[in-house]
Write a protein that holds these residues in place. Sequence first.
Motif, PDB file in Angstrom:
ATOM      1  N   SER A   1       5.826   5.949   5.905  1.00 35.68           N
ATOM      2  CA  SER A   1       7.052   5.237   6.283  1.00 35.68           C
ATOM      3  C   SER A   1       8.280   5.998   5.776  1.00 35.68           C
ATOM      4  N   HIS A   2       8.173   6.600   4.611  1.00 40.62           N
ATOM      5  CA  HIS A   2       9.283   7.403   4.092  1.00 40.62           C
ATOM      6  C   HIS A   2       9.458   8.685   4.909  1.00 40.62           C
ATOM      7  N   ARG A   3       8.347   9.263   5.371  1.00 45.92           N
ATOM      8  CA  ARG A   3       8.426  10.420   6.267  1.00 45.92           C
ATOM      9  C   ARG A   3       9.144  10.028   7.556  1.00 45.92           C
ATOM     10  N   LEU A   4       8.804   8.861   8.089  1.00 43.95           N
ATOM     11  CA  LEU A   4       9.430   8.381   9.311  1.00 43.95           C
ATOM     12  C   LEU A   4      10.932   8.186   9.108  1.00 43.95           C
ATOM     13  N   ILE A   5      11.305   7.606   7.997  1.00 42.19           N
ATOM     14  CA  ILE A   5      12.724   7.393   7.694  1.00 42.19           C
ATOM     15  C   ILE A   5      13.443   8.741   7.610  1.00 42.19           C
ATOM     16  N   TRP A   6      12.824   9.688   6.925  1.00 36.29           N
ATOM     17  CA  TRP A   6      13.404  11.023   6.798  1.00 36.29           C
ATOM     18  C   TRP A   6      13.568  11.668   8.176  1.00 36.29           C
ATOM     19  N   GLN A   7      12.509  11.642   8.978  1.00 31.49           N
ATOM     20  CA  GLN A   7      12.512  12.284  10.292  1.00 31.49           C
ATOM     21  C   GLN A   7      13.489  11.605  11.243  1.00 31.49           C
ATOM     22  N   SER A   8      13.618  10.301  11.161  1.00 30.74           N
ATOM     23  CA  SER A   8      14.533   9.613  12.072  1.00 30.74           C
ATOM     24  C   SER A   8      15.972  10.072  11.835  1.00 30.74           C
ATOM     25  N   ARG A   9      16.303  10.392  10.606  1.00 33.94           N
ATOM     26  CA  ARG A   9      17.653  10.925  10.323  1.00 33.94           C
ATOM     27  C   ARG A   9      17.786  12.339  10.881  1.00 33.94           C
ATOM     28  N   GLU A  10      16.728  13.121  10.772  1.00 34.70           N
ATOM     29  CA  GLU A  10      16.763  14.481  11.320  1.00 34.70           C
ATOM     30  C   GLU A  10      16.958  14.440  12.837  1.00 34.70           C
ATOM     31  N   VAL A  11      16.337  13.480  13.493  1.00 35.82           N
ATOM     32  CA  VAL A  11      16.357  13.390  14.956  1.00 35.82           C
ATOM     33  C   VAL A  11      17.631  12.724  15.470  1.00 35.82           C
ATOM     34  N   GLY A  12      18.032  11.628  14.840  1.00 35.32           N
ATOM     35  CA  GLY A  12      19.133  10.834  15.386  1.00 35.32           C
ATOM     36  C   GLY A  12      20.232  10.472  14.413  1.00 35.32           C
ATOM     37  N   GLY A  13      20.277  11.152  13.284  1.00 36.44           N
ATOM     38  CA  GLY A  13      21.337  10.887  12.323  1.00 36.44           C
ATOM     39  C   GLY A  13      21.179   9.538  11.631  1.00 36.44           C
TER      40      GLY A  13
ATOM     41  N   GLY B   1       0.825  -1.208   0.000  1.00 37.53           N
ATOM     42  CA  GLY B   1       0.000   0.000   0.000  1.00 37.53           C
ATOM     43  C   GLY B   1       0.853   1.250   0.000  1.00 37.53           C
ATOM     44  N   ASN B   2       0.239   2.354   0.349  1.00 31.49           N
ATOM     45  CA  ASN B   2       0.906   3.642   0.351  1.00 31.49           C
ATOM     46  C   ASN B   2       1.961   3.680   1.457  1.00 31.49           C
ATOM     47  N   THR B   3       3.191   4.010   1.099  1.00 36.21           N
ATOM     48  CA  THR B   3       4.288   4.015   2.061  1.00 36.21           C
ATOM     49  C   THR B   3       4.827   5.427   2.332  1.00 36.21           C
ATOM     50  N   LEU B   4       4.062   6.450   1.983  1.00 35.65           N
ATOM     51  CA  LEU B   4       4.537   7.816   2.194  1.00 35.65           C
ATOM     52  C   LEU B   4       4.889   8.067   3.660  1.00 35.65           C
TER      53      LEU B   4
ATOM     54  N   GLY C   1       8.503  16.766   6.596  1.00 33.61           N
ATOM     55  CA  GLY C   1       8.812  15.457   6.026  1.00 33.61           C
ATOM     56  C   GLY C   1       8.078  15.166   4.742  1.00 33.61           C
ATOM     57  N   THR C   2       6.821  15.527   4.666  1.00 36.58           N
ATOM     58  CA  THR C   2       6.039  15.192   3.472  1.00 36.58           C
ATOM     59  C   THR C   2       6.603  15.881   2.236  1.00 36.58           C
ATOM     60  N   SER C   3       6.773  17.179   2.289  1.00 40.93           N
ATOM     61  CA  SER C   3       7.275  17.884   1.107  1.00 40.93           C
ATOM     62  C   SER C   3       8.713  17.480   0.809  1.00 40.93           C
ATOM     63  N   GLU C   4       9.497  17.222   1.856  1.00 42.99           N
ATOM     64  CA  GLU C   4      10.883  16.814   1.658  1.00 42.99           C
ATOM     65  C   GLU C   4      10.965  15.444   0.965  1.00 42.99           C
ATOM     66  N   VAL C   5      10.126  14.526   1.399  1.00 41.20           N
ATOM     67  CA  VAL C   5      10.109  13.192   0.790  1.00 41.20           C
ATOM     68  C   VAL C   5       9.634  13.282  -0.658  1.00 41.20           C
ATOM     69  N   ARG C   6       8.593  14.041  -0.890  1.00 43.17           N
ATOM     70  CA  ARG C   6       8.097  14.199  -2.269  1.00 43.17           C
ATOM     71  C   ARG C   6       9.146  14.862  -3.164  1.00 43.17           C
TER      72      ARG C   6
END
Length: 152
Positions: A42-54, A37-40, A105-110
């Motif tokens: 999950s990609h936001r989470l991946i993006w944000q996890s790098r912002e938070v913890g490298g 299904g839609n994984t947007l 995260g949304t606009s960054e991932v897109r």
Amino acid sequence: MEYYESRFGPNIRNMIPRMKATAAEYGINMEYGGHVGNTLDSHRLIWQSREVGGSELQDKVVNKLFRAYFEENKSLGELSVLEECATKAGYTEASDFLSNSKAPGTSEVREEMDKYGRANGCTGVPMFIVDNKYKLSGAQEPDAFLRVFGKL
């Protein structure tokens, strides 16, 4: 399986045993019964996890997401699954982030999807772009990478 066949053709049934065997060599018990299904988010989470913890936290989150999807047949479109993966990876504040659709995260991932995915003709994953020149799409044999590396 219907989705996989519609996406990759009927030959996917012949490819899956090879992919499972390869994954098993690395301790991954790959399954193909999960929901696609839609994984947007999950990609936001991946993006944000790098912002938070490298990269360290991002790698942990990605590993938990992969395990949930590929081994446990969980849907990466469900926020509860994403929250569980983030918590197991040590990102305990992810619930607030994921429940806020206005969070970054949304606009960054897109933007990344547009810049790297669409610009390179990516229609599926995995997609590898080596040295911004050579593209490898889909599951590839090691020799395909070696040929590309040889060109470098």
